[in-house]
Every structure is written in structure tokens, then in C-alpha cells.
Motif scaffolding. Structure first.
Motif, short mmCIF file in Angstrom:
data_model
loop_
_atom_site.label_atom_id
_atom_site.label_comp_id
_atom_site.label_asym_id
_atom_site.label_seq_id
_atom_site.Cartn_x
_atom_site.Cartn_y
_atom_site.Cartn_z
N ALA A 1 0.76 -1.12 0.09
CA ALA A 1 -0.23 0.01 -0.02
C ALA A 1 1.06 1.25 -0.01
O ALA A 1 0.47 2.11 -0.65
N PRO A 2 2.05 1.29 0.93
CA PRO A 2 2.61 2.72 0.89
C PRO A 2 3.11 2.98 -0.61
O PRO A 2 3.07 4.13 -1.08
N ALA B 1 8.41 4.92 4.92
CA ALA B 1 9.96 5.66 5.00
C ALA B 1 10.87 4.83 3.78
O ALA B 1 11.56 5.53 3.15
N GLU B 2 10.62 3.47 3.69
CA GLU B 2 11.32 2.96 2.49
C GLU B 2 10.94 3.35 1.11
O GLU B 2 11.75 3.33 0.23
N VAL B 3 9.77 3.83 0.98
CA VAL B 3 9.13 4.44 -0.29
C VAL B 3 10.09 5.69 -0.71
O VAL B 3 10.49 5.68 -1.87
N PHE B 4 10.32 6.42 0.32
CA PHE B 4 11.07 7.80 0.23
C PHE B 4 12.39 7.52 -0.08
O PHE B 4 13.13 8.15 -1.11
N ALA B 5 13.01 6.43 0.59
CA ALA B 5 14.51 6.15 0.45
C ALA B 5 14.64 5.43 -0.82
O ALA B 5 15.63 5.89 -1.47
N ASP B 6 13.87 4.51 -1.32
CA ASP B 6 13.96 3.65 -2.60
C ASP B 6 13.71 4.72 -3.81
O ASP B 6 14.72 4.72 -4.75
N ASN B 7 12.80 5.71 -3.67
CA ASN B 7 12.83 6.67 -4.67
C ASN B 7 13.80 7.54 -5.02
O ASN B 7 14.43 7.62 -6.32
N ALA B 8 14.41 8.25 -3.81
CA ALA B 8 15.49 8.92 -3.83
C ALA B 8 17.06 8.10 -4.24
O ALA B 8 17.72 8.72 -5.03
N THR B 9 16.98 6.92 -3.82
CA THR B 9 18.23 6.02 -4.12
C THR B 9 18.25 5.78 -5.58
O THR B 9 19.47 5.80 -6.07
N ALA B 10 17.14 5.57 -5.93
CA ALA B 10 16.95 5.20 -7.73
C ALA B 10 17.46 6.21 -8.66
O ALA B 10 17.91 5.98 -9.73
N THR B 11 17.49 7.48 -8.09
CA THR B 11 17.75 8.76 -8.87
C THR B 11 19.52 9.05 -8.52
O THR B 11 20.00 9.75 -9.60
N LEU B 12 20.12 8.18 -7.92
CA LEU B 12 21.44 8.44 -7.58
C LEU B 12 22.22 7.85 -8.56
O LEU B 12 23.36 8.59 -9.08
N THR B 13 22.11 6.83 -9.12
CA THR B 13 22.83 6.07 -10.01
C THR B 13 23.13 6.85 -11.45
O THR B 13 24.37 6.88 -11.58
N PRO B 14 22.04 7.56 -11.93
CA PRO B 14 22.45 8.34 -13.29
C PRO B 14 23.44 9.58 -12.98
O PRO B 14 23.65 10.02 -13.69
N MET B 15 23.13 9.81 -11.74
CA MET B 15 24.09 11.17 -11.14
C MET B 15 25.68 10.60 -11.18
O MET B 15 26.46 11.61 -11.09
N MET B 16 25.85 9.27 -10.78
CA MET B 16 27.14 8.98 -10.59
C MET B 16 27.75 8.22 -11.87
O MET B 16 29.00 8.11 -11.71
N VAL B 17 27.03 7.54 -12.78
CA VAL B 17 27.44 6.88 -13.88
C VAL B 17 27.06 7.35 -15.01
O VAL B 17 26.04 7.79 -15.25
N VAL C 1 4.17 3.30 -9.41
CA VAL C 1 2.42 3.40 -9.27
C VAL C 1 2.03 2.59 -10.34
O VAL C 1 1.06 1.59 -10.05
N CYS C 2 2.62 2.48 -11.55
CA CYS C 2 2.30 1.36 -12.87
C CYS C 2 2.46 0.02 -12.33
O CYS C 2 1.60 -0.84 -12.22
N VAL C 3 3.46 -0.24 -11.44
CA VAL C 3 3.87 -1.47 -10.96
C VAL C 3 2.77 -1.96 -9.87
O VAL C 3 2.30 -3.12 -10.12
N TYR C 4 2.51 -1.18 -9.02
CA TYR C 4 1.71 -1.61 -7.98
C TYR C 4 0.29 -1.51 -8.21
O TYR C 4 -0.54 -2.36 -7.83
N ALA C 5 -0.12 -0.55 -9.10
CA ALA C 5 -1.39 -0.60 -9.61
C ALA C 5 -1.81 -1.88 -10.37
O ALA C 5 -3.01 -2.52 -10.08
N GLY C 6 -1.08 -2.31 -11.25
CA GLY C 6 -1.26 -3.47 -12.02
C GLY C 6 -1.10 -4.84 -11.21
O GLY C 6 -2.07 -5.71 -11.27
N LEU C 7 -0.25 -4.73 -10.01
CA LEU C 7 -0.31 -5.78 -9.09
C LEU C 7 -1.62 -5.97 -8.35
O LEU C 7 -2.17 -6.97 -8.03
N VAL C 8 -1.86 -4.90 -7.82
CA VAL C 8 -3.23 -5.09 -6.84
C VAL C 8 -4.39 -5.20 -7.87
O VAL C 8 -5.17 -6.29 -7.34
N VAL C 9 -4.55 -4.68 -8.84
CA VAL C 9 -5.76 -4.96 -9.58
C VAL C 9 -5.53 -6.51 -10.50
O VAL C 9 -6.53 -7.30 -10.07
#
Length: 389
Positions: free
Chosen positions: A42-43, A102-118, A338-346
Motif C-alpha cells: 500500500a505505501p 520511509a522505505e518508499v522515500f528512501a527507494d525513490n531517491a536512491t534510484a535517482t542517484l545512479t544516473p548522477m554517478m554513472v 505506481v504503474c507496477v503496484y496498480a497493476g499488481l493490486v488489480v
């Protein structure tokens, strides 16, 4: 960053087993036990879009640090409640919910770091290495370690995750990042306007739009089939609880095979072609599982599907990161989530209804038919995805 990702993935895998076990220890009420699953998915569905806005608006490394500090505080409080014998179902569910948010916010921000470093040319191998940690530690090693630690005592898996989160915080604090391109410090923040900008960019970019649409549609079909997987392994394959765990482990082993082959494959096959091949594999996975009653055949299918899932997932992340401007990475990534989890829930709701009325194989037939139709409809669009943005 790689070390931090791997350590926190191990902690998440430990918690994936320990959370439901804790609730099941505190109550035998099926509704309460089912809520332990609800607080997991849900989060991301509720908070991902706002997390994406914050990732594009503020310092991303700081967001990762703050979100993980919150996770650490929640875990410490939960451990304290268990040590003092005052933990209840309500407090445990509340702690698991706050940790997931809290994990949602950590994961979203973490996913943006890779293209900033690589660099863009190296994103394929960078995401493959990050994905290797997710498969080996989050999916394969973490859950059995969590279950084993839980057997030693209720507090051990959560104390272990707490230590791993703290280690992740220390590692991320050592990272130095460039500015992520937002030049709007003098503009008053407007969440709605920023969300619309993220959706608008996604819709207008052919490759990323195709990705989001594909992920949404194929999670409808995947969610329908996989929602009854435990019943499928018992009723159609004639396996018990151990057999269900074995099938999921085989899928993880397939993912490891995918990690080993990924570099060689992407040097010879375009990302668009990988998308097509992967969706064909997924479509026939559902057909094969619908038809077979043999655990051996099903095991082979799970092995191939595990490799496909890793290769397709890593490819989709790489395509998105290469194409999306640095200042929009958080919001466009949140649309994808959101596309991932909306698809899984439905999809899981559809699968439950079909299995109840037509039998445990029905969701797999539905998944095969739906996937086949959408592969045909999306076939030409998939080749819009290329190595260059």
C-alpha cells in the motif's frame, strides 16, 4: 552506493520474512495477518508520486539519509517494545507501516542517484550489479536468514535489519554528488504542478511512455497469475509449503543466471529487441504453467522466467534512466512505481476471483491470453526503445 544498496537489500529481505512471522505470532486472526501484506504494497501505491516530487525538489542524498534514519528509529522502537514485552498487534502493524512508508522515500531517491554517478554507457552494468544484490540478498538470502533469526528470538531479525540500515546510512553519508539540475530555488514549490510535469514528460516521451504502459499492463496479467501461486503449487503441482519455497528459489537462481549473461547479451542485442523477447517469454511462461502438472517442467519454466525477470527489469530501468532528464528522475520513476503496484493490486483481485470460480489454473490462462493480446498491440511500439535517448 553499491555497498549501501546491498546491505539494505539484505535487511529488507530479512524483514520480508520476519514481519509476517511477527504478526502471526501475536495473533491468529486471518484479517490481521493479511494486513501485514497490505502494509507492504500500500505505501508504494499511496506515497510514490509525492516521494518523486521531493526527490526532484530537494537534495536527494539528504532524503535517503533522513528516510533511513526514520526507518532506524522505527526499528529501534519496535525492538524496544519486543524486549520489554509490550509489543501488540496494533503497535507492530503501525511500526511495519511506518517502516514501509520511509522505505518508499528512501527507494525513490536512491534510484535517482545512479544516473548522477554513472555515465549513460555504463548504466547497464551498474544496474546489473545493483540488481545482483537485490536478487541474491533481498530475494534469496534475506528471507531464510530472517526466518532463522526469528526462530532464535522475535527481536533478532529486526535488530539485524536495524544494524544494516545504520550501516547503509553511514555509507550513503560518504557519497558526494553533483547538483541534480533543478534551477527553481526562487520558484515557490507547487506539488500539483510538479506532478503534472512528471506525468506530462512521461506521456510525451515515446520510449518511456511505452515502458510505463507495458509495465502497467503486464503487471495486471502477472499479478493475476502470481497472486494464486501458493495454491497453484499445492493443487496443480501437488507440492507442499517446501515446494512453494523451492519454486520461488528456482526463480531467484534464474535471476542469478540472468545477471551473469546480461553484459554479453546487451552487447549483441538491442534494448528494444530485449523488450520483445522478454515479453514473449513472459507470455509463454503463463501458458506453460497453465498446461503443466509436472513440478520438473514447472521448475524449468520458473528458472527461465527468473532470468527473464532480471534482464527485463534491468533493461527497463536503464532505458528510463538514460532517457529521463536528471531533474525529472524522481517523478518519472514514481510514475513507473505506481504503474507496477496498480497493476499488481488489480491483477491480484482478478486472479483471486478467477481462481475461486474457475479453478487455480484460470488466472494463468487469463495471463497468457491477456499478455498475448498486448504483445501484439505493443509490438511496434517496443522498437521505439533504443540505446540512445
Amino acid at each position: 552506493m553499491l555497498a549501501s544498496s546491498w546491505l539494505t537489500n539484505l535487511g529488507d529481505g530479512v524483514a520480508a520474512a520476519a514481519g509476517p512471522l511477527l504478526i502471526a505470532t501475536l495473533t491468529r486472526d486471518p484479517l490481521m495477518i493479511s494486513l501485514s501484506a497490505l502494509v507492504g504494497w500500500a505505501p508504494p501505491l499511496l506515497f510514490s508520486l509525492y516521494a518523486g516530487v521531493l526527490s526532484d525538489r530537494y537534495n536527494r542524498r539528504r532524503i535517503v539519509l533522513v528516510a533511513n534514519v526514520v526507518r532506524a528509529v522505527v526499528l529501534a522502537a519496535l525492538v524496544a517494545l519486543m524486549v520489554t514485552g509490550t509489543v501488540t498487534v496494533a503497535t507492530a502493524l503501525a511500526a511495519l507501516t511506518l517502516r514501509s512508508i520511509a522505505e518508499v522515500f528512501a527507494d525513490n531517491a536512491t534510484a535517482t542517484l545512479t544516473p548522477m554517478m554513472v555515465g549513460k554507457d555504463d548504466l547497464v552494468i551498474a544496474n546489473a550489479r545493483l540488481g545482483t544484490g537485490f536478487i541474491t540478498l533481498n530475494q534469496l538470502a534475506g528471507p531464510p536468514i530472517g526466518a532463522a533469526l526469528f526462530g532464535l528470538g522475535l527481536t533478532w531479525p529486526f535488530a539485524g535489519q536495524l544494524l544494516l540500515v545504520v550501516a547503509g546510512i553511514v555509507l550513503v553519508s560518504r557519497i558526494t554528488l553533483p547538483p541534480h539540475g533543478r534551477q527553481a530555488d526562487d520558484v515557490r514549490p507547487n506539488t500539483v504542478r510538479e506532478l503534472i510535469a512528471g506525468f506530462s514528460w512521461t506521456i510525451q516521451h515515446a520510449a518511456v511512455r511505452t515502458l510505463a504502459l507495458t509495465i502497467l499492463i503486464f503487471n495486471f496479467t502477472f499479478g493475476a497469475a502470481w497472486s494464486v501461486l501458493v495454491l497453484y503449487t499445492q493443487e496443480q503441482l501437488g507440492l507442499g509449503a517446501l515446494g512453494f519455497g523451492l519454486m520461488t528459489t528456482i526463480g531467484g537462481i534464474g535471476g542469478l543466471i540472468g545477471t551473469g549473461l546480461y553484459g554479453a547479451i546487451t552487447r549483441k542485442v538491442s534494448l528494444g529487441a530485449l523488450m520483445r523477447i522478454g515479453l514473449i517469454i513472459e507470455t509463454f511462461t503463463h501458458l506453460g504453467l497453465a498446461l503443466t502438472h509436472s513440478p520438473w517442467v514447472a521448475g524449468g519454466i520458473f528458472l527461465v522466467f527468473g532470468a527473464h525477470a532480471f534482464i527485463w527489469g534491468t533493461t527497463s530501468v536503464t532505458v528510463r534512466q538514460r532517457a529521463v532528464p536528471r531533474e525529472l528522475q524522481g517523478r518519472v520513476g514514481s510514475v513507473n512505481t505506481v504503474c507496477v503496484y496498480a497493476g499488481l493490486v488489480v491483477g491480484s483481485l482478478i486472479g483471486g476471483v478467477l481462481a475461486t470460480r474457475l479453478g487455480v489454473a484460470a488466472p494463468f490462462w487469463f495471463a497468457f491470453a491477456g499478455s498475448a493480446v498486448f504483445v501484439v498491440l505493443l509490438w511496434r511500439q517496443l522498437m521505439l526503445i533504443a540505446h540512445d535517448d
